[in-house]
Design an enzyme around this catalytic site. Structure first.
Site, PDB file in Angstrom:
ATOM      1  N   ASN A  59      -6.415  -6.380  -2.055  1.00 38.36           N
ATOM      2  CA  ASN A  59      -6.795  -6.656  -0.670  1.00 38.36           C
ATOM      3  C   ASN A  59      -6.408  -5.431   0.153  1.00 38.36           C
ATOM      4  O   ASN A  59      -5.231  -5.238   0.464  1.00 38.36           O
ATOM      5  CB  ASN A  59      -6.042  -7.915  -0.200  1.00 38.36           C
ATOM      6  CG  ASN A  59      -6.251  -8.210   1.274  1.00 38.36           C
ATOM      7  OD1 ASN A  59      -7.098  -7.590   1.924  1.00 38.36           O
ATOM      8  ND2 ASN A  59      -5.469  -9.149   1.807  1.00 38.36           N
TER       9      ASN A  59
ATOM     10  N   GLU B   8      -2.704 -13.741   7.429  1.00 38.49           N
ATOM     11  CA  GLU B   8      -2.897 -12.883   8.606  1.00 38.49           C
ATOM     12  C   GLU B   8      -4.058 -13.398   9.458  1.00 38.49           C
ATOM     13  O   GLU B   8      -4.029 -13.284  10.683  1.00 38.49           O
ATOM     14  CB  GLU B   8      -3.116 -11.424   8.146  1.00 38.49           C
ATOM     15  CG  GLU B   8      -1.801 -10.813   7.661  1.00 38.49           C
ATOM     16  CD  GLU B   8      -1.930  -9.722   6.617  1.00 38.49           C
ATOM     17  OE1 GLU B   8      -3.035  -9.191   6.425  1.00 38.49           O
ATOM     18  OE2 GLU B   8      -0.903  -9.405   5.973  1.00 38.49           O
TER      19      GLU B   8
ATOM     20  N   HIS C  16      -6.498 -16.173   4.617  1.00 36.50           N
ATOM     21  CA  HIS C  16      -5.319 -15.321   4.457  1.00 36.50           C
ATOM     22  C   HIS C  16      -4.356 -15.605   5.615  1.00 36.50           C
ATOM     23  O   HIS C  16      -4.786 -15.855   6.747  1.00 36.50           O
ATOM     24  CB  HIS C  16      -5.744 -13.847   4.450  1.00 36.50           C
ATOM     25  CG  HIS C  16      -4.615 -12.949   4.055  1.00 36.50           C
ATOM     26  ND1 HIS C  16      -3.627 -12.584   4.948  1.00 36.50           N
ATOM     27  CD2 HIS C  16      -4.284 -12.382   2.869  1.00 36.50           C
ATOM     28  CE1 HIS C  16      -2.743 -11.821   4.320  1.00 36.50           C
ATOM     29  NE2 HIS C  16      -3.120 -11.681   3.057  1.00 36.50           N
TER      30      HIS C  16
ATOM     31  N   SER D  42       4.024  -8.884  -1.979  1.00 35.76           N
ATOM     32  CA  SER D  42       4.851  -7.782  -2.480  1.00 35.76           C
ATOM     33  C   SER D  42       4.794  -7.629  -4.004  1.00 35.76           C
ATOM     34  O   SER D  42       5.800  -7.262  -4.623  1.00 35.76           O
ATOM     35  CB  SER D  42       6.298  -7.923  -1.986  1.00 35.76           C
ATOM     36  OG  SER D  42       6.337  -7.846  -0.574  1.00 35.76           O
TER      37      SER D  42
ATOM     38  N   LYS E  85      -6.997  -4.729   3.116  1.00 35.54           N
ATOM     39  CA  LYS E  85      -6.742  -5.045   4.534  1.00 35.54           C
ATOM     40  C   LYS E  85      -7.437  -4.005   5.435  1.00 35.54           C
ATOM     41  O   LYS E  85      -8.488  -3.482   5.068  1.00 35.54           O
ATOM     42  CB  LYS E  85      -5.238  -5.150   4.802  1.00 35.54           C
ATOM     43  CG  LYS E  85      -4.562  -6.136   3.825  1.00 35.54           C
ATOM     44  CD  LYS E  85      -3.176  -6.534   4.215  1.00 35.54           C
ATOM     45  CE  LYS E  85      -2.613  -7.508   3.185  1.00 35.54           C
ATOM     46  NZ  LYS E  85      -1.307  -8.029   3.500  1.00 35.54           N
TER      47      LYS E  85
ATOM     48  N   GLY F 163       3.999  -8.131   2.423  1.00 40.35           N
ATOM     49  CA  GLY F 163       4.262  -6.841   3.065  1.00 40.35           C
ATOM     50  C   GLY F 163       5.724  -6.608   3.388  1.00 40.35           C
ATOM     51  O   GLY F 163       6.068  -5.681   4.131  1.00 40.35           O
TER      52      GLY F 163
HETATM   53  P1  PGA Z   1       1.323  -7.334  -0.009  1.00 35.41           P
HETATM   54  O1  PGA Z   1       0.106  -8.221   0.573  1.00 35.41           O
HETATM   55  O2  PGA Z   1       1.038  -7.144  -1.493  1.00 35.41           O
HETATM   56  O3  PGA Z   1       1.273  -6.062   0.768  1.00 35.41           O
HETATM   57  O4  PGA Z   1       2.563  -8.116   0.208  1.00 35.41           O
HETATM   58  C1  PGA Z   1      -0.447  -9.273  -0.166  1.00 35.41           C
HETATM   59  C2  PGA Z   1      -1.540  -9.937   0.628  1.00 35.41           C
HETATM   60  O5  PGA Z   1      -1.377 -10.110   1.840  1.00 35.41           O
HETATM   61  O6  PGA Z   1      -2.614 -10.313   0.074  1.00 35.41           O
END
Ligand code: PGA
Length: 249
Positions: free
Chosen positions: A8, A96, A94, A209, A10, A170
């Site tokens: 992803n 977010e 998601h 993460s 983003k 994240g």
């Molecule tokens: P991250 O994000 O691996 O940076 O923690 C995962 C995600 O939001 O899909």
């Protein structure tokens, strides 16, 4: 079950770096990937990235989609448009999007249904936040989100579930294999309750993460059928190490 490792990206990547990343991954995939691989670039780059990965076996996905096919919805992207650009998947719900765009389970359900109608596999994301985990409500929250976000007609063929604890996204605070086992076993039970035997075939991804160092132990957990990767998906060596931690079958 064969793993799915999804990147992803983003809201990251201008044209040059996106194409460089895509062609690096495509080169590796052409020599053979251990498991299924998906990249979800920003919508601005879907078309160009799609052209670069074409024929490599890497699949293309959107990071979100609207619940309608077309219309007066400035700035939105419809699932039909994603399919038209060669996408096979769309991420919906998601955390977010849930947090920054106020998307409720009801909205996520509509988006997943629209993705299905356009022939896309919906990757439905869910996960508790830090306060909910501290209160011991993680299972309760993911259960509510799961049943609240699955549209009519969802099946193992068109739906992937991604468990992404908000506190792990994240932050570098990866959930432990024990945390992941507990929630994934629980979600598997809920999927069987919803779909019967077909619930065993729904892929359950872990996200939050995931990196080159922790992927093999997370992907080795019984009911973990892949990973949804944010930050590490922007670094080809790291992302490919995660892909190589996946299971072929
Ligand atoms: P991250 O994000 O691996 O940076 O923690 C995962 C995600 O939001 O899909």
């Amino acid at each position: 079950m064969r793993s799915l490792v999804a990147g992803n990206w983003k809201m990251n990547g201008l044209k040059a770096e996106s194409l460089e990343l895509a062609s690096d991954l495509a080169g590796r995939a052409r020599s053979g990937a251990v498991c299924d691989v998906l990249v979800c670039p920003p919508s601005t780059m879907l078309s160009d990235v799609g052209a670069v990965i074409s024929g490599s076996g890497i699949m293309l996905g959107g990071q979100d989609c609207h619940a309608l096919e077309s219309g007066a919805h400035t700035g939105d992207v419809s699932p039909v448009m994603l399919a038209d650009l060669g996408c096979s998947h769309a991420i919906v719900g998601h955390s977010e999007r849930r947090a920054n765009h106020g998307e409720s389970d009801a909205v996520v359900t509509e988006k997943a249904a629209a993705a299905h109608k356009a022939g896309l596999t919906a990757i439905i994301c869910l996960g508790e936040n830090a306060a909910e985990r501290v209160e011991g409500r993680a299972k309760e929250i993911v259960t509510l989100q799961l049943h609240g976000s699955l549209p009519e007609g969802a099946s193992a063929a068109n739906t992937v579930i991604a468990y992404e604890p908000v506190w792990a996204i994240g932050t570098g605070n990866t959930a432990t294999p024990q945390d992941v086992t507990e929630i994934h076993d629980h979600l598997r039970g809920e999927l069987i309750r919803a779909f019967g035997d077909d619930g065993n075939a729904v892929r359950l991804l872990y996200g939050g993460s995931v990196n080159a160092g922790n992927a093999s132990e997370l992907l080795a957990v019984d009911n973990v059928n892949g990973a949804l990767v944010g930050g590490a998906s922007l670094k080809p060596d790291d992302f490919w190490a995660i892909v190589e931690s996946g299971r072929p079958d």
